[in-house]
Design a protein around this motif. Structure first.
Motif: not given
Length: 152
Positions: A94-98, A112-114, A128-129, A145-149
Motif C-alpha cells: 500500500l502506498t499512501g500520500y498525505v 494507518n486508517g487504510a 502489507h508492506a 491518496e491511496i494505491s495498492m498492489i
C-alpha cells in the motif's frame, strides 16, 4: 455493496460504488497474478468527502478516516474488476500520500486508517508492506491518496 457478502460474516465494511476515473487512466491493471490500483482519494459518488492538509485544517483522526475511505474505494475498484474480493490472496503493498502542512510528520499515523481497513477485511492476508509519503498537494485538494498492489 457489503464486503461481508464477499469475505466473512464477521466483517461489516460497506463498499462504495466503484470510483470513476477523472482522467485518462484505468482504475486497476492486472499483470499476471498482481493487480495494481490507481490512486484513490476519499470520495463518495465522485465528491470529495473532506479536503485540506494534515497538520493544518485536518487532525490525524480525520486523516485516518479519509485514508480508510480511499482504501474502500480501492477495494471497490478491485471488486468491480475481479467480481469477488474472495479472489484476493493477499494485499502486497500500500502506498499512501498525505497532503501535509509544513512540519507535519505523522503520515504513518494517517495511513494507518487504510491499513486497519485492509486488516479488518482480510485478516493476516491484509497485512502489507507500506509507504506513507508527505506531499505538498494532491488532486482536487484531497488530504490523502491511496494505491495498492494485490495478489490474486
Amino acid at each position: 455493496m457489503d464486503i461481508a457478502k464477499n469475505r466473512t460474516d464477521a466483517v461489516e465494511l460497506e463498499l462504495p460504488s466503484p470510483p470513476v476515473p477523472v482522467a485518462n487512466y484505468v482504475p486497476v491493471r492486472q499483470v499476471g497474478n498482481l493487480i495494481f490500483t490507481a490512486g484513490q482519494t476519499p470520495t463518495r459518488d465522485g465528491v470529495l468527502t473532506v479536503s485540506g492538509k494534515l497538520g493544518r485544517e485536518l487532525s490525524i483522526e480525520q486523516g485516518q478516516e479519509a485514508s480508510a475511505t480511499a482504501a474502500l474505494n480501492c477495494l471497490s475498484a478491485l471488486q468491480q474488476h475481479l467480481g469477488s474480493l474472495d479472489r484476493i490472496v493477499s494485499i502486497v503493498s500500500l502506498t499512501g500520500y498525505v497532503a501535509s502542512a509544513e512540519g507535519f510528520g505523522d503520515q504513518p499515523a494517517v495511513i494507518n486508517g487504510a491499513s486497519l481497513v485492509l486488516e479488518k477485511a482480510f485478516g493476516d492476508k491484509g497485512r502489507h508492506a507500506r509507504a506513507a509519503v508527505g506531499v505538498a498537494e494532491l488532486p482536487g485538494l484531497a488530504p490523502v491518496e491511496i494505491s495498492m498492489i494485490v495478489e490474486v
